[in-house]
Design a protein around this motif. Structure first.
Motif, PDB file in Angstrom:
ATOM      1  N   LYS A  61      18.575  48.460  54.124  1.00  0.00           N
ATOM      2  CA  LYS A  61      19.136  47.119  53.888  1.00  0.00           C
ATOM      3  C   LYS A  61      18.154  46.017  54.287  1.00  0.00           C
ATOM      4  O   LYS A  61      17.922  45.062  53.533  1.00  0.00           O
ATOM      5  CB  LYS A  61      20.448  46.948  54.652  1.00  0.00           C
ATOM      6  N   GLY A  62      17.566  46.132  55.462  1.00  0.00           N
ATOM      7  CA  GLY A  62      16.621  45.120  55.921  1.00  0.00           C
ATOM      8  C   GLY A  62      15.412  45.005  55.015  1.00  0.00           C
ATOM      9  O   GLY A  62      14.933  43.906  54.716  1.00  0.00           O
ATOM     10  N   VAL A  63      14.912  46.137  54.549  1.00  0.00           N
ATOM     11  CA  VAL A  63      13.745  46.145  53.661  1.00  0.00           C
ATOM     12  C   VAL A  63      14.072  45.451  52.349  1.00  0.00           C
ATOM     13  O   VAL A  63      13.321  44.586  51.873  1.00  0.00           O
ATOM     14  CB  VAL A  63      13.280  47.589  53.395  1.00  0.00           C
ATOM     15  N   ILE A  64      15.201  45.794  51.763  1.00  0.00           N
ATOM     16  CA  ILE A  64      15.600  45.227  50.468  1.00  0.00           C
ATOM     17  C   ILE A  64      15.821  43.715  50.575  1.00  0.00           C
ATOM     18  O   ILE A  64      15.341  42.929  49.751  1.00  0.00           O
ATOM     19  CB  ILE A  64      16.871  45.922  49.943  1.00  0.00           C
ATOM     20  N   GLU A  65      16.530  43.308  51.608  1.00  0.00           N
ATOM     21  CA  GLU A  65      16.883  41.893  51.712  1.00  0.00           C
ATOM     22  C   GLU A  65      15.720  41.027  52.178  1.00  0.00           C
ATOM     23  O   GLU A  65      15.550  39.896  51.707  1.00  0.00           O
ATOM     24  CB  GLU A  65      18.080  41.727  52.652  1.00  0.00           C
ATOM     25  N   ASN A  66      14.892  41.541  53.081  1.00  0.00           N
ATOM     26  CA  ASN A  66      13.810  40.729  53.629  1.00  0.00           C
ATOM     27  C   ASN A  66      12.556  40.725  52.763  1.00  0.00           C
ATOM     28  O   ASN A  66      11.857  39.719  52.678  1.00  0.00           O
ATOM     29  CB  ASN A  66      13.445  41.203  55.039  1.00  0.00           C
ATOM     30  N   ILE A  67      12.277  41.861  52.131  1.00  0.00           N
ATOM     31  CA  ILE A  67      11.046  41.955  51.332  1.00  0.00           C
ATOM     32  C   ILE A  67      11.298  41.572  49.880  1.00  0.00           C
ATOM     33  O   ILE A  67      10.514  40.826  49.276  1.00  0.00           O
ATOM     34  CB  ILE A  67      10.460  43.371  51.429  1.00  0.00           C
ATOM     35  N   PHE A  68      12.393  42.070  49.316  1.00  0.00           N
ATOM     36  CA  PHE A  68      12.654  41.827  47.899  1.00  0.00           C
ATOM     37  C   PHE A  68      13.561  40.610  47.657  1.00  0.00           C
ATOM     38  O   PHE A  68      13.714  40.170  46.525  1.00  0.00           O
ATOM     39  CB  PHE A  68      13.264  43.070  47.243  1.00  0.00           C
ATOM     40  N   GLY A  69      14.137  40.088  48.714  1.00  0.00           N
ATOM     41  CA  GLY A  69      14.912  38.867  48.592  1.00  0.00           C
ATOM     42  C   GLY A  69      16.198  38.970  47.804  1.00  0.00           C
ATOM     43  O   GLY A  69      16.648  37.990  47.213  1.00  0.00           O
ATOM     44  N   VAL A  70      16.809  40.145  47.782  1.00  0.00           N
ATOM     45  CA  VAL A  70      18.109  40.299  47.122  1.00  0.00           C
ATOM     46  C   VAL A  70      19.080  40.897  48.128  1.00  0.00           C
ATOM     47  O   VAL A  70      18.683  41.602  49.063  1.00  0.00           O
ATOM     48  CB  VAL A  70      18.014  41.207  45.870  1.00  0.00           C
ATOM     49  N   SER A  71      20.360  40.630  47.933  1.00  0.00           N
ATOM     50  CA  SER A  71      21.359  41.178  48.846  1.00  0.00           C
ATOM     51  C   SER A  71      21.511  42.679  48.593  1.00  0.00           C
ATOM     52  O   SER A  71      21.193  43.186  47.518  1.00  0.00           O
ATOM     53  CB  SER A  71      22.704  40.485  48.636  1.00  0.00           C
ATOM     54  N   TRP A  72      22.015  43.365  49.626  1.00  0.00           N
ATOM     55  CA  TRP A  72      22.206  44.810  49.493  1.00  0.00           C
ATOM     56  C   TRP A  72      23.182  45.127  48.367  1.00  0.00           C
ATOM     57  O   TRP A  72      22.966  46.065  47.594  1.00  0.00           O
ATOM     58  CB  TRP A  72      22.713  45.386  50.810  1.00  0.00           C
ATOM     59  N   ASN A  73      24.237  44.346  48.240  1.00  0.00           N
ATOM     60  CA  ASN A  73      25.222  44.589  47.193  1.00  0.00           C
ATOM     61  C   ASN A  73      24.605  44.430  45.800  1.00  0.00           C
ATOM     62  O   ASN A  73      24.893  45.205  44.883  1.00  0.00           O
ATOM     63  CB  ASN A  73      26.402  43.631  47.345  1.00  0.00           C
ATOM     64  N   TYR A 101      21.515  44.948  45.050  1.00  0.00           N
ATOM     65  CA  TYR A 101      20.606  46.088  44.858  1.00  0.00           C
ATOM     66  C   TYR A 101      21.356  47.336  44.412  1.00  0.00           C
ATOM     67  O   TYR A 101      20.981  47.984  43.425  1.00  0.00           O
ATOM     68  CB  TYR A 101      19.849  46.359  46.161  1.00  0.00           C
ATOM     69  N   VAL A 102      22.437  47.699  45.127  1.00  0.00           N
ATOM     70  CA  VAL A 102      23.123  48.959  44.825  1.00  0.00           C
ATOM     71  C   VAL A 102      23.950  48.882  43.547  1.00  0.00           C
ATOM     72  O   VAL A 102      24.333  49.919  42.993  1.00  0.00           O
ATOM     73  CB  VAL A 102      24.024  49.407  46.004  1.00  0.00           C
ATOM     74  N   THR A 103      24.236  47.681  43.078  1.00  0.00           N
ATOM     75  CA  THR A 103      25.000  47.548  41.826  1.00  0.00           C
ATOM     76  C   THR A 103      24.112  47.154  40.645  1.00  0.00           C
ATOM     77  O   THR A 103      24.604  46.995  39.527  1.00  0.00           O
ATOM     78  CB  THR A 103      26.110  46.489  41.984  1.00  0.00           C
TER      79      THR A 103
END
Length: 309
Positions: free
Chosen positions: A48-60, A62-64
């Motif tokens: 979660k931290g990697v996705i939100e901090n590096i890619f700038g998208v929320s976890w939700n 990303y998974v959807t």
């Protein structure tokens, strides 16, 4: 005692066949079906931290995301293509192709090692689930050691024995019920043999106990060969059971598509015991017709275990 040329060719053939079957089976799995990479890639606690901090998208998001799902699927198929290349390279590789060996044998082995970790994670970090794949991710390493190194053969033999012991004993952990006994074990037994469910549970428990016995017996010189014969037979039967136990005439194409690769990746559970059997008793010409023509000069084997038997 130096290995004869015939014995050398037998050993290389067995290792090549074992490694090829693993790679081609995994290639089919990845390209046609799926593999458990999402167990890691969709783990919120880890990524979660990697996705939100590096890619700038929320976890939700990303998974959807259909785009992310499509990328993951494409990546899995790409890994499958790599395994297909590993399978082809395994058949073509020669002792003067060390760079190719590192890329496809060691590289493929690392991929199989990671895959075993993912299966372990998917099964709630059951350590036995990881080590059950030891033969699979070490087969390419054994082939690499034989083809491209001067490691003493008795050390290679020891690695093979350890791989057998870990694979069989960890399989036994599921069979005896230390870990929850998979329903697929029961289904395969009931569909393959004329028995009721309580008898199937009892049979699996006995088989699991024998797995532990074999894991120890293969290291005892006087009984190691007999234990390896059992491992060869049982490893082959459990591999074939994947297809036999799920065989449906009405869905023939789907049956072969879904279960043949499962057979292929498990046949090495019989072939690696066979590898040690041929090493210990090279006079048995078990697979003469399958010999590769290339002799190797770098195998020297001190058959201490054989001479004590």
């Amino acid at each position: 005692m130096a290995q004869s040329s015939n014995s050398e060719r037998q050993l290389i053939t067995i290792l090549k066949l074992s490694t090829f079957l693993i790679f081609i089976g995994r290639a089919y799995q990845h390209i046609v079906w799926d593999a458990p990479y999402r167990a890691f890639l969709w783990d919120e606690g880890i990524l979660k931290g990697v996705i939100e901090n590096i890619f700038g998208v929320s976890w939700n998001e990303y998974v959807t995301s259909l785009s992310a799902a499509s990328t993951i699927s494409f990546s899995i198929k790409t890994i499958g293509v790599f395994y297909l290349m590993c399978a082809i390279a395994t058949l073509l590789i020669k002792p003067n192709m060390k760079r190719l060996g590192k890329l496809f044998l060691i590289g493929g082995s690392i991929g199989l090692f990671v895959l075993a970790l993912l299966y372990c994670k998917e099964k709630f970090f059951h350590v036995g689930q990881f080590f059950e794949y030891t033969i699979q991710f070490l087969s390419p390493v054994l082939l690499y050691l034989v083809l491209f190194t001067t490691v003493e053969f008795k050390k290679i033999r020891l690695i093979a024995l350890i791989a057998i012991a870990l694979t069989f004993s960890c399989h036994g952990l599921y069979a005896v019920g230390y870990y929850p006994r998979p329903g697929s074990f029961i289904d395969m037994t009931l569909n393959s043999l004329p028995m009721n469910e309580p008898s199937a549970h009892l049979l699996l428990k006995i088989a699991g106990i024998l797995d532990f016995v074999i894991a120890i017996a293969i290291f005892i010189p006087r009984i190691s060969y007999a234990a390896l014969v059992y491992a060869f037979i049982w490893g082959g039967l459990t591999a074939i059971a994947r297809l036999v136990g799920h065989f449906h005439v009405d869905f023939l194409g789907n049956t072969f598509s879904q279960w043949t690769w499962e057979v292929l990746i498990r046949l090495p559970h019989a072939l690696i015991p066979l590898f040690v059997m041929v090493a210990d008793r090279p006079g048995l010409n078990l697979i003469n017709k399958l010999f590769f023509r290339k002799d190797l000069q770098n195998i020297s084997y001190t058959a201490d275990a054989t001479e004590q038997a």
